[in-house]
Design an enzyme around this catalytic site. Structure first.
Site, PDB file in Angstrom:
ATOM      1  N   GLY A 115      33.213  -7.241   7.074  1.00 30.86           N
ATOM      2  CA  GLY A 115      34.517  -7.115   7.714  1.00 30.86           C
ATOM      3  C   GLY A 115      34.746  -8.273   8.670  1.00 30.86           C
ATOM      4  CB  CYS A 116      37.849  -9.751  10.053  1.00 33.61           C
ATOM      5  SG  CYS A 116      38.767  -8.216  10.336  1.00 33.61           S
ATOM      6  CD1 TRP A 117      37.955  -5.482  13.246  1.00 31.17           C
ATOM      7  CD2 TRP A 117      37.782  -6.677  15.122  1.00 31.17           C
ATOM      8  NE1 TRP A 117      39.181  -5.462  13.857  1.00 31.17           N
ATOM      9  CE2 TRP A 117      39.109  -6.177  15.017  1.00 31.17           C
ATOM     10  CE3 TRP A 117      37.444  -7.455  16.226  1.00 31.17           C
ATOM     11  CZ2 TRP A 117      40.086  -6.436  15.974  1.00 31.17           C
ATOM     12  CZ3 TRP A 117      38.415  -7.713  17.186  1.00 31.17           C
ATOM     13  CH2 TRP A 117      39.718  -7.210  17.051  1.00 31.17           C
ATOM     14  CB  SER A 118      31.149  -6.572  11.030  1.00 28.20           C
ATOM     15  OG  SER A 118      31.642  -6.879   9.758  1.00 28.20           O
ATOM     16  CB  CYS A 120      33.631 -12.082  15.138  1.00 32.99           C
ATOM     17  SG  CYS A 120      35.007 -12.986  14.419  1.00 32.99           S
TER      18      CYS A 120
END
Length: 305
Positions: A115-118, A120
């Site tokens: 995922g995008c959040w993960s 980062c």
């Protein structure tokens, strides 16, 4: 001979962007299902059987169903949903995460796209855990902001029709769907506190790790650990904090497959903020899927990116 690739769910935000990156390529032949048959299990089964690689851009349950449909044919899979990100039978699709990850991906039959959040959070946390700068049992808090495209078709529609306006926090009950993968792949023994937000803009993301009592020496050690972890990487870089200060622009890397990390703080108080910036639809989703596809196919990792 061109590699046959089926994008299951190509009309969604992630699927459309993957298609845009793959359609011009001469080494890729896209397997397609007629629009009127996209929800027909038999049509999807035929496409999965024909493809060398299928990229699943589907809700979690539909992704699990597609994986089951593909199983008899040996089709290699890249799943962009959250369904398999902590499944030990799937290889986590963050090539830069560790020294052996890229090799594991090159041999994988089933890949879970991060995922995008993960992406980062893990990029910041994992090297600092390995360097002894983060206690796995007491990780720092995480916050950040994403464009509304990160919320998928329903949120995009809410913003673009004007039904929703302004920015908001969410995930405040600490049940965000990315927390399990952040814990596992960040080498943590407990989940961190995580409060994301959505901004009134379409695309781009900035994620912040909040650390106390790090101090000037600790900040230098953190930057050194990050630089060592991503030395020589094409798409992940550690940048001078001055690049981001005094303002951090979440949209700065839009249209790229890049992830940039930086370390900031106050030497006197010891407080520090570690920042990650990427395009939530690039390195945070579609770009990452194409990068993983390239690794599976054994072609240059940056092809189409």
């Amino acid at each position: 001979m061109a590699h046959k690739v089926f994008i299951d769910g190509e009309v969604g935000t992630t699927g459309l962007q993957i298609r845009e990156r793959l359609a011009p390529r001469e080494d890729i032949s896209l397997v397609q299902v007629a629009p009127e048959r996209r929800k027909d299990p038999e049509a999807r089964r035929e496409a999965l059987a024909e493809a060398d690689v299928a990229i699943l851009c589907l809700p979690d349950e539909a992704a699990k169903e597609a994986a089951a449909l593909a199983a008899p044919y040996g089709t290699r899979l890249i799943d962009a949903s959250t369904a398999h990100r902590v499944d030990p039978d799937w290889v986590f699709g963050f090539p830069e995460m560790s020294k052996g990850q890229r090799a594991a991906l090159s041999q994988a039959t089933r890949v879970s796209n991060p995922g995008c959040w993960s992406t980062c959070a893990i990029a910041l946390i994992r090297p600092l855990v390995e360097a002894g700068l983060i206690d796995p049992a007491s990780p720092p808090a995480i916050s950040g902001v994403s464009g509304y495209t990160g919320g998928g078709k329903s949120m995009i529609a809410e913003y673009e029709t004007g039904e929703v306006q302004g920015s908001f926090l969410y995930g405040v009950t600490q049940g965000h769907k990315h927390l399990p993968e952040i814990k596992l792949h960040g080498n943590l023994s407990t989940v961190p506190v995580f409060v994301p937000s959505v901004g009134q803009y379409a695309q781009g993301m900035a994620v912040v790790l909040h650390m106390r009592d790090l101090g000037e020496t600790g900040m230098k050690a953190a930057e050194e650990a990050l630089r060592a972890a991503y030395e020589g990487e094409r798409f992940v870089a550690v940048v001078d904090p001055a690049t981001h200060e005094p303002r951090v622009w979440p949209e700065r890397l839009n249209g790229t497959n890049r992830l940039e990390l930086s370390v900031h703080g106050n030497a006197k108080s010891g407080a520090a903020t570690l920042v990650a910036v990427l395009d939530n639809l690039g390195k945070g989703a579609s770009g990452a899927a194409v990068q993983n596809l390239n690794i599976l196919l054994g072609v240059d990792e940056g092809t189409g990116l």
